[in-house]
Design an enzyme around this catalytic site. Structure first.
Site, PDB file in Angstrom:
ATOM      1  N   ARG B   6       0.368  -1.162   0.091  1.00 46.20           N
ATOM      2  CA  ARG B   6      -0.434   0.467   0.061  1.00 46.20           C
ATOM      3  C   ARG B   6       1.022   1.117   0.075  1.00 46.20           C
ATOM      4  O   ARG B   6       0.385   2.465  -0.553  1.00 46.20           O
ATOM      5  CB  ARG B   6      -0.706   0.009   0.644  1.00 46.20           C
ATOM      6  CG  ARG B   6      -0.454   0.251   2.772  1.00 46.20           C
ATOM      7  CD  ARG B   6      -1.224   0.161   3.890  1.00 46.20           C
ATOM      8  NE  ARG B   6      -0.768   0.029   5.174  1.00 46.20           N
ATOM      9  CZ  ARG B   6      -0.646   0.775   6.100  1.00 46.20           C
ATOM     10  NH1 ARG B   6      -1.361   1.790   5.891  1.00 46.20           N
ATOM     11  NH2 ARG B   6       0.306   0.437   7.172  1.00 46.20           N
ATOM     12  N   SER B  32      -5.069   5.495   5.153  1.00 44.19           N
ATOM     13  CA  SER B  32      -4.233   4.301   5.565  1.00 44.19           C
ATOM     14  C   SER B  32      -4.176   3.696   4.624  1.00 44.19           C
ATOM     15  O   SER B  32      -2.761   2.459   4.067  1.00 44.19           O
ATOM     16  CB  SER B  32      -5.304   2.852   5.853  1.00 44.19           C
ATOM     17  OG  SER B  32      -5.969   4.261   7.862  1.00 44.19           O
ATOM     18  N   GLU B  53     -18.818   3.784   0.020  1.00 46.29           N
ATOM     19  CA  GLU B  53     -18.012   2.898  -0.827  1.00 46.29           C
ATOM     20  C   GLU B  53     -18.796   2.726  -2.043  1.00 46.29           C
ATOM     21  O   GLU B  53     -18.600   2.383  -3.321  1.00 46.29           O
ATOM     22  CB  GLU B  53     -17.732   1.513   0.196  1.00 46.29           C
ATOM     23  CG  GLU B  53     -16.898   1.740   0.345  1.00 46.29           C
ATOM     24  CD  GLU B  53     -17.332   2.073   2.244  1.00 46.29           C
ATOM     25  OE1 GLU B  53     -18.485   2.272   2.138  1.00 46.29           O
ATOM     26  OE2 GLU B  53     -17.005   2.126   2.847  1.00 46.29           O
ATOM     27  N   ARG B 162      -1.488  -4.033   3.919  1.00 45.67           N
ATOM     28  CA  ARG B 162      -0.850  -3.525   4.942  1.00 45.67           C
ATOM     29  C   ARG B 162       0.224  -3.403   5.391  1.00 45.67           C
ATOM     30  O   ARG B 162       0.920  -2.062   6.005  1.00 45.67           O
ATOM     31  CB  ARG B 162      -2.222  -3.196   6.161  1.00 45.67           C
ATOM     32  CG  ARG B 162      -2.020  -2.912   7.246  1.00 45.67           C
ATOM     33  CD  ARG B 162      -2.344  -2.231   9.093  1.00 45.67           C
ATOM     34  NE  ARG B 162      -2.466  -2.058   9.626  1.00 45.67           N
ATOM     35  CZ  ARG B 162      -1.939  -2.275  11.203  1.00 45.67           C
ATOM     36  NH1 ARG B 162      -2.100  -3.776  10.974  1.00 45.67           N
ATOM     37  NH2 ARG B 162      -1.379  -1.808  11.665  1.00 45.67           N
TER      38      ARG B 162
END
Ligand SMILES: Cc1ncc(C[n+]2csc(CCOP(=O)(O)OP(=O)(O)O)c2C)c(N)n1
Ligand SMILES: [Mg+2]
Lengths: 280, 311
Positions: B6, B32, B53, B162
């Protein structure tokens, strides 16, 4: 609007209604009720307001139209045929396996269709995206969309309501086809979205309430929307589901059912009588 | 050096973001998903949809009809699973140029637990016609994948993690959509891995070699369209396959490999993945061990696959 133009538009809407009946009749399935209820709105948009050119359907500066209530594809195809995007005779191939006229509008298949729709709630969001890009690219085009009143039950619609107001999409004009009916009946009995106008206002939209079959009112509302700055406009159009065919009017049973031969002939005869009356 | 895919995605957006056709959307997770780096450089082309979303995906589709290359980012669970039907009907069916760059895929999300750990997203995205599914294994591959999908016109699901992961590639690496990469050659068994499981696959290679077993190791970054040739060749030349992925063993890389082989050249396949159960909270490394997404498990499965081959 001038009387002559008004008569011309009324005649056009009647032709569109006949196309709807014949497309659904020849398919043996489809959605006449919700197509007839917004036929006047689409006619005024496409034949008076929208800056579109059937020979350049992908022109980046064109106005856009998104039929968020995609099941009303017969009205969109009928208007596109009247406008010259597609041959009129193709309407009789609606929903057939060898036809490009899918049950719900498909942008890859049909010239003049700006967004693929059919899954309720999604079209209005796509319209927001188009309006947002119009602002970003400083193109002057406007984006029009039509929502069903049952469709308002989709949570995604309200995500779009927030979005359009937040980003001040004043180049977006949406219509609510407020015909009061959905598949299972009266919208207020199934799951009430009322009071709709107050909700749109609370979400930050400019709201105009009109008779959705009065072409002067449709025309004036669109003009007002064009002049409104800093807010998207929602035109709450009070309509009659099945408008123009007596036995379909206000009958939720005609939401998604094709007429038989006898019913088709009766519908066409009624619209022909209306045209006769118009005298154009 | 360790880097999360990411993070590389954020860097890539910043690097290639000068392309005026690129639009980036996020649903309140830009710090994030790392799209914040693009937002900082090109605020006029970044749009936050808020925690919405469904609207993010459908409005991305509308933007894509205006000749844009739209990146829409959220956690994999919310982008690919919550908004799956929007991706299907608004993006894939009309084949629009939307890249769903979903971060926080798999259990390596860690402490947030099962609600935030997508284990089924590859299965769902892979089943959509017109969709391309890509999962890079390190930072360099991610950057190149972003570049490649900018140039590719059509829907893409980019699956990102992540957790910081070790480099697999050096600067000479060249990524090509749809082309698997053989990292080690071997003749006894083939380990086919994707994403974060490529590193344990390489570790398993070393462990097997110490025991006299020569494993071939293949990185499949493009799960759809999958590189059939490299899989068939591996089955022909090594006769036994192990797949490794941070995803449910139902519907992911393992399934995709089996689909190729059952059509073309049946061979024993053992699948390493999440055994059809939800994730949980914990440190990512602890969860990886708890769910047996390890080199040790790959070694065990490799030996079973080899035994099946001999039968
Ligand atoms: C997401 C989704 N759910 C269900 C349907 C099935 N469906 C098609 S039309 C319809 C009713 C729509 O009612 P309304 O929005 O009021 O349309 P109108 O009365 O204008 O025809 C439903 C439930 C759908 N097309 N999409
Ligand atoms: Mg209705």
């Amino acid at each position: 609007m001038e009387q002559e133009l008004l008569l011309k538009l009324k005649r056009k809407a009647a032709d569109v209604r006949k196309n709807i009946i014949d497309a659904v009749f020849s398919a043996g399935s489809g959605h006449p009720g919700g197509s007839l209820s917004c036929a006047d709105i689409l006619t005024v948009l496409y034949f008076k307001h929208m800056n579109v050119n059937p020979s350049a359907p992908k022109d980046p500066d064109r106005d856009r139209f998104v039929l968020s209530k995609g099941h009303a594809s017969p009205v969109l195809y009928s208007v596109l045929a009247e406008k010259g995007y597609i041959p009129k005779k193709d309407l009789l191939t609606f929903r057939q396996a060898d036809s490009y006229l899918e049950g719900h509008p498909s942008l890859k298949d049909v010239p003049g269709v700006d967004m693929t729709t059919g899954s309720l709630g999604q079209g209005i969001c796509a319209a927001c995206g188009m309006a947002q890009m119009g602002k970003l690219d400083k193109r002057g085009y406007r984006v029009y969309a039509i929502l069903g009143d049952g469709e308002l039950q989709e949570g995604q619609v309200w995500e779009a309501m927030m979005y359009a107001a937040h980003y001040k999409l004043d180049n977006l004009t949406a219509f609510l086809d407020h015909n009061g009916l959905q598949i299972d009946g009266d919208i207020t009995k199934v799951m009430s979205p009322e009071p709709v106008a107050a909700k749109f206002e609370a979400f930050g939209w400019n709201v105009i309430i009109i008779d959705g079959h009065d072409m002067n009112q449709i025309d004036n509302a669109v003009e007002k929307a064009k002049k409104t700055k800093g807010k998207p406009t929602m035109i709450v159009a009070e309509t009659v589901k099945g408008k123009g065919v007596s036995y379909m009017e206000n009958q939720y049973g005609w939401h998604g059912k094709a007429p038989n031969q006898e019913q088709r002939d009766k519908a066409i005869a009624e619209i022909d009588a209306y045209i006769e009356n118009l005298g154009v | 050096m360790k880097k999360a895919t990411r993070a590389a995605y954020g860097e890539a957006l910043a690097e290639y973001g000068s392309n005026e056709r690129i639009i980036v959307l996020d649903a309140d997770l830009s710090k994030s998903t790392m799209t914040a780096s693009f937002k900082e450089l090109y605020p006029e082309r970044f749009f936050n949809t808020g925690i919405a979303e469904a609207n993010m995906i459908s409005s991305a589709a509308g933007m894509a009809t205006c000749n844009k290359i739209v990146f829409a980012s959220s956690f994999a669970i919310f982008a690919a699973v919550r908004a799956a039907e929007q991706i299907r009907n608004s993006v894939c069916y009309p084949k629009l140029n939307v890249k769903i760059a979903a971060t926080h895929a798999g259990i390596s999300v860690g402490e947030d637990g099962a609600t935030h750990q997508a284990i089924e997203d590859i299965a769902i995205m892979r089943a959509l016609p017109n969709m391309t599914v890509i999962q890079p294994c390190d930072g360099r591959e991610t950057k190149q994948a972003v570049k490649a999908i900018i140039d590719y016109n059509g829907p893409v699901y980019l699956r990102l993690g992540r957790l910081a992961v070790e480099d697999i590639y050096d600067n000479s690496y060249e990524f090509q959509i749809g082309k698997g990469v053989q990292l080690k050659d071997g003749c006894d068994v083939t380990i086919i891995a994707t994403g974060l499981m490529v590193k344990p696959a390489l570790d398993a290679y070393e462990a097997l070699r110490a025991q006299g077993i020569l494993a071939r190791v293949i990185n499949i970054h493009t799960i759809k369209p999958i590189d059939k040739e490299i899989i068939i060749k591996a089955a022909r030349e090594t006769g036994a396959i192990v797949t490794a992925e941070e995803h449910n063993i139902i519907g992911g890389l393992g399934s995709a490999v089996c689909e190729v082989l059952c059509d073309e050249l049946p061979a024993p396949v053992k699948r390493v993945g999440i055994e059809d159960k939800f994730g949980k909270s914990g440190k990512p490394e602890d969860l990886i061990n708890l769910y047996s997404l390890t080199a040790e498990n790959i070694v065990i499965k490799a030996k079973i696959a080899m035994a099946l081959k001999r039968q």
